[in-house]
Design a protein around this motif. Sequence first.
Motif, mmCIF file in Angstrom:
data_model
loop_
_atom_site.group_PDB
_atom_site.id
_atom_site.type_symbol
_atom_site.label_atom_id
_atom_site.label_comp_id
_atom_site.label_asym_id
_atom_site.label_seq_id
_atom_site.Cartn_x
_atom_site.Cartn_y
_atom_site.Cartn_z
ATOM 1 N N ALA A 157 0.819 -1.215 0.000
ATOM 2 C CA ALA A 157 0.000 0.000 0.000
ATOM 3 C C ALA A 157 0.857 1.270 0.000
ATOM 4 N N SER A 158 2.167 1.124 0.170
ATOM 5 C CA SER A 158 3.048 2.296 0.250
ATOM 6 C C SER A 158 3.512 2.732 -1.140
ATOM 7 N N SER A 159 4.144 3.889 -1.173
ATOM 8 C CA SER A 159 4.744 4.407 -2.404
ATOM 9 C C SER A 159 6.229 4.615 -2.174
ATOM 10 N N ILE A 160 6.992 4.484 -3.251
ATOM 11 C CA ILE A 160 8.442 4.621 -3.199
ATOM 12 C C ILE A 160 8.813 5.930 -3.887
ATOM 13 N N ASP A 161 9.517 6.818 -3.187
ATOM 14 C CA ASP A 161 10.004 8.045 -3.804
ATOM 15 C C ASP A 161 11.164 7.678 -4.720
ATOM 16 N N LEU A 162 11.045 8.003 -6.002
ATOM 17 C CA LEU A 162 12.082 7.647 -6.965
ATOM 18 C C LEU A 162 13.209 8.665 -6.947
ATOM 19 N N ILE A 163 14.446 8.143 -7.047
ATOM 20 C CA ILE A 163 15.632 8.994 -7.086
ATOM 21 C C ILE A 163 16.485 8.607 -8.289
ATOM 22 N N ASP A 164 17.277 9.541 -8.764
ATOM 23 C CA ASP A 164 18.262 9.259 -9.802
ATOM 24 C C ASP A 164 19.400 8.504 -9.122
ATOM 25 N N LEU A 165 19.665 7.283 -9.545
ATOM 26 C CA LEU A 165 20.645 6.442 -8.859
ATOM 27 C C LEU A 165 22.075 6.949 -9.008
ATOM 28 N N ASP A 166 22.346 7.782 -10.020
ATOM 29 C CA ASP A 166 23.688 8.322 -10.193
ATOM 30 C C ASP A 166 23.925 9.586 -9.380
ATOM 31 N N THR A 167 22.886 10.411 -9.253
ATOM 32 C CA THR A 167 23.074 11.694 -8.573
ATOM 33 C C THR A 167 22.455 11.746 -7.183
ATOM 34 N N GLY A 168 21.489 10.875 -6.916
ATOM 35 C CA GLY A 168 20.776 10.921 -5.645
ATOM 36 C C GLY A 168 19.692 11.980 -5.618
ATOM 37 N N GLU A 169 19.495 12.667 -6.738
ATOM 38 C CA GLU A 169 18.475 13.712 -6.806
ATOM 39 C C GLU A 169 17.085 13.075 -6.885
ATOM 40 N N ALA A 170 16.144 13.680 -6.170
ATOM 41 C CA ALA A 170 14.758 13.223 -6.237
ATOM 42 C C ALA A 170 14.207 13.484 -7.630
ATOM 43 N N LEU A 171 13.490 12.515 -8.183
ATOM 44 C CA LEU A 171 12.897 12.677 -9.505
ATOM 45 C C LEU A 171 11.511 13.306 -9.434
ATOM 46 N N GLY A 172 10.987 13.459 -8.213
ATOM 47 C CA GLY A 172 9.673 14.063 -8.056
ATOM 48 C C GLY A 172 8.537 13.134 -8.446
ATOM 49 N N GLN A 173 8.816 11.849 -8.481
ATOM 50 C CA GLN A 173 7.795 10.871 -8.821
ATOM 51 C C GLN A 173 7.781 9.775 -7.767
ATOM 52 N N GLN A 174 6.645 9.129 -7.659
ATOM 53 C CA GLN A 174 6.517 7.991 -6.759
ATOM 54 C C GLN A 174 6.052 6.779 -7.546
ATOM 55 N N LEU A 175 6.461 5.623 -7.064
ATOM 56 C CA LEU A 175 6.043 4.357 -7.664
ATOM 57 C C LEU A 175 5.284 3.583 -6.602
ATOM 58 N N PRO A 176 4.014 3.265 -6.867
ATOM 59 C CA PRO A 176 3.300 2.427 -5.900
ATOM 60 C C PRO A 176 4.013 1.078 -5.771
ATOM 61 N N ALA A 177 4.270 0.657 -4.554
ATOM 62 C CA ALA A 177 4.994 -0.602 -4.324
ATOM 63 C C ALA A 177 4.274 -1.777 -4.957
ATOM 64 N N VAL A 178 2.945 -1.752 -4.974
ATOM 65 C CA VAL A 178 2.190 -2.846 -5.582
ATOM 66 C C VAL A 178 2.517 -2.961 -7.070
ATOM 67 N N ILE A 179 2.796 -1.841 -7.733
ATOM 68 C CA ILE A 179 3.163 -1.855 -9.158
ATOM 69 C C ILE A 179 4.533 -2.507 -9.338
ATOM 70 N N LEU A 180 5.455 -2.222 -8.427
ATOM 71 C CA LEU A 180 6.782 -2.843 -8.495
ATOM 72 C C LEU A 180 6.675 -4.357 -8.402
ATOM 73 N N VAL A 181 5.945 -4.849 -7.421
ATOM 74 C CA VAL A 181 5.811 -6.296 -7.230
ATOM 75 C C VAL A 181 5.040 -6.919 -8.397
ATOM 76 N N ALA A 182 3.951 -6.270 -8.834
ATOM 77 C CA ALA A 182 3.191 -6.784 -9.977
ATOM 78 C C ALA A 182 4.043 -6.769 -11.242
ATOM 79 N N GLY A 183 4.864 -5.731 -11.383
ATOM 80 C CA GLY A 183 5.747 -5.641 -12.544
ATOM 81 C C GLY A 183 6.770 -6.762 -12.570
ATOM 82 N N LEU A 184 7.352 -7.068 -11.415
ATOM 83 C CA LEU A 184 8.323 -8.167 -11.352
ATOM 84 C C LEU A 184 7.650 -9.494 -11.689
ATOM 85 N N GLY A 185 6.464 -9.731 -11.138
ATOM 86 C CA GLY A 185 5.745 -10.963 -11.435
ATOM 87 C C GLY A 185 5.361 -11.053 -12.902
#
Length: 127
Positions: free
Chosen positions: A70-98
Amino acid sequence: MNQNDLKPYKPAINPGAARIRVRTAMLDNTYGKDPSILWQREEQIMGEDGVYRYVPMPPIYTAVTPEMLASSIDLIDLDTGEALGQQLPAVILVAGLGSLFIKEDFEQSKPVLEPSADRPGAAPEEQ
């Protein structure tokens, strides 16, 4: 999370610098147990010669619970650490992997499942 929090995760670009990085992320979906994500971590250290060395670290686990989904993940640029200003619902991450698993398993199984001229056809069914 601020820039200081992200410092140990930013790429090591100077000799002697180090960062923590994930080596392997695995969805552990063992039957009879709650699903979890296993993160195999390592420290990446840039040597004086510019060559990276890798030191294993203890793994960490993320339980795939209803609260996590039910949570959301704040997305960051993995090279700079800067916030991308977007969130990814965790359920989408798990559903995407499946979903990616099903797609990849299907695609890689195709040659095994498709009829081949090298194999004899199936015997006719008796009535």
